[in-house]
Motif scaffolding. Sequence first.
Motif, short mmCIF file in Angstrom:
data_model
loop_
_atom_site.label_atom_id
_atom_site.label_comp_id
_atom_site.label_asym_id
_atom_site.label_seq_id
_atom_site.Cartn_x
_atom_site.Cartn_y
_atom_site.Cartn_z
N ALA A 102 54.22 65.68 -36.29
CA ALA A 102 52.50 66.10 -36.11
C ALA A 102 51.93 65.68 -34.68
O ALA A 102 51.95 66.58 -33.67
N LEU A 103 52.44 64.61 -34.10
CA LEU A 103 51.51 64.59 -33.22
C LEU A 103 52.22 64.71 -32.12
O LEU A 103 52.57 64.94 -31.27
N GLU A 104 53.96 64.28 -31.87
CA GLU A 104 55.20 65.05 -31.32
C GLU A 104 55.11 65.87 -30.69
O GLU A 104 55.26 65.95 -29.40
N ASN A 105 54.95 66.66 -31.74
CA ASN A 105 55.04 68.11 -31.72
C ASN A 105 53.62 68.97 -32.46
O ASN A 105 53.90 69.20 -33.67
N PRO A 106 52.99 68.95 -32.10
CA PRO A 106 51.93 70.14 -32.35
C PRO A 106 52.22 71.14 -32.48
O PRO A 106 52.82 72.18 -31.47
N GLY A 107 52.46 71.70 -33.46
CA GLY A 107 52.63 73.07 -33.55
C GLY A 107 51.23 73.97 -33.80
O GLY A 107 49.56 74.05 -33.29
N ASP A 108 52.02 75.62 -34.32
CA ASP A 108 50.55 76.73 -34.21
C ASP A 108 49.71 76.09 -35.38
O ASP A 108 49.69 75.27 -36.45
N ALA A 109 48.94 77.55 -35.49
CA ALA A 109 47.85 76.91 -36.64
C ALA A 109 48.32 77.23 -38.22
O ALA A 109 48.20 76.00 -39.08
N ALA A 110 49.68 78.10 -38.23
CA ALA A 110 49.90 78.22 -39.83
C ALA A 110 50.92 76.53 -39.64
O ALA A 110 50.92 76.14 -41.10
N GLN A 111 51.78 76.21 -38.67
CA GLN A 111 52.48 75.13 -38.84
C GLN A 111 51.68 73.95 -39.18
O GLN A 111 51.66 72.63 -39.99
N THR A 112 50.41 73.40 -38.52
CA THR A 112 48.79 72.99 -38.86
C THR A 112 48.60 72.50 -40.37
O THR A 112 48.96 71.46 -40.82
N GLN A 113 48.27 73.62 -40.42
CA GLN A 113 47.91 74.14 -41.78
C GLN A 113 48.94 73.71 -43.16
O GLN A 113 48.81 72.81 -43.57
N ALA A 114 50.30 74.28 -43.41
CA ALA A 114 51.05 73.41 -43.64
C ALA A 114 51.31 71.96 -44.00
O ALA A 114 51.83 71.06 -44.71
N GLN A 115 51.05 71.60 -42.77
CA GLN A 115 51.53 69.93 -42.32
C GLN A 115 50.07 69.25 -43.37
O GLN A 115 50.43 68.72 -44.11
N VAL A 116 48.70 70.23 -43.15
CA VAL A 116 47.89 69.53 -44.05
C VAL A 116 48.18 69.65 -45.86
O VAL A 116 47.96 68.52 -46.55
N LEU A 117 48.98 70.78 -45.47
CA LEU A 117 48.84 71.05 -47.05
C LEU A 117 50.12 69.90 -47.79
O LEU A 117 49.35 69.21 -49.38
N ARG A 118 51.14 69.81 -46.99
CA ARG A 118 52.17 69.41 -47.17
C ARG A 118 51.38 67.41 -47.95
O ARG A 118 52.12 66.86 -48.77
N ALA A 119 50.63 67.22 -46.85
CA ALA A 119 50.31 65.48 -47.00
C ALA A 119 49.76 65.79 -47.89
O ALA A 119 49.48 64.22 -48.72
N LYS A 120 48.92 66.09 -48.15
CA LYS A 120 47.32 66.33 -48.92
C LYS A 120 48.09 65.97 -50.48
O LYS A 120 47.81 65.32 -51.71
N ASN A 121 49.71 66.58 -50.57
CA ASN A 121 49.93 66.72 -51.88
C ASN A 121 51.21 66.01 -52.10
O ASN A 121 51.15 65.43 -53.40
N TRP A 122 51.82 64.86 -50.67
CA TRP A 122 52.33 64.10 -50.65
C TRP A 122 50.86 62.47 -51.51
O TRP A 122 51.95 62.07 -52.02
#
Length: 294
Positions: A102-122
Amino acid sequence: MAWLLAGAERLVYNAMQAVDSEAFRVGDRLDDVLGEAAASAYLLELLRISSMVLRQQQPVSLVADEAHLLLARMLRQRTFEFDLLAEHAAYTHALAEGLCDALENPGDAAQTQAQVLRAKNWERQADHLLMDARQRAERRARWLPVVDFLTKADDVADALEEATFMHSLTLIHPAPGLPAEVRAALCQLAATTLAAIQDQVKAIEIARHASQRADGPDSELFLQTLWRMLRAERQCDELFRQARTAMVKNLRNAPVDLMLANDLAATLENATDNLLRAGYALRQMVLNKTGMSA
């Protein structure tokens, strides 16, 4: 037929009662203690032994003795605790790897939200493993060191999940994201944290296969890997200072971004502090379990 004649499930119950009163308590299931794969292997081997003993016309009581010896040997070799540690470490590794990406390749809003949700699940999955260990420790004291390690390791997972969320805040519209210099400093801090977690994963796998005498190469490799992981905490302390310096230089006139970036870096540095504590807990657990010498 040989299994039934030799006593069937009573063979297992008697062996569980005889081999290790600390490992087995009344009401315990064999697969809860050994794990499903090891329990299945034990039963298959016991079926084979039963058949062999009866075909050779040896006393049926010999099967019970073999059941005791086989279970005792499997208990000495059990790695179920390490299975749980490895699974938790895998979630922590995924969190660190996801944050680096996420830090190396900042994405758009949808990608960022998916990263947050995935991290919360893990992070939640890692929490469940800690709760599982705590439930086991209520029945068997040998799980207490596992709980001690996982409690500290879970703080690492929590910090990484929080850092992922903080990074998402720096990308909320109309924020342009962090300057390249600040992002580079944060990437280096995150990458060093990831490398330390990779060493933790390696240390757990080495410990899983370490010999009971601990006089082989596994012992030295475990300690080298662990100490490399522990030294990463000092490196991250210095990288944290470098990141804050970059923030002051590049975000002096952007107080909100400065606050978020500083909190993100501090949370990452906190993850390495907790990783240090987890490393010492793992070291003590493995030294006690395998008899390795420091």
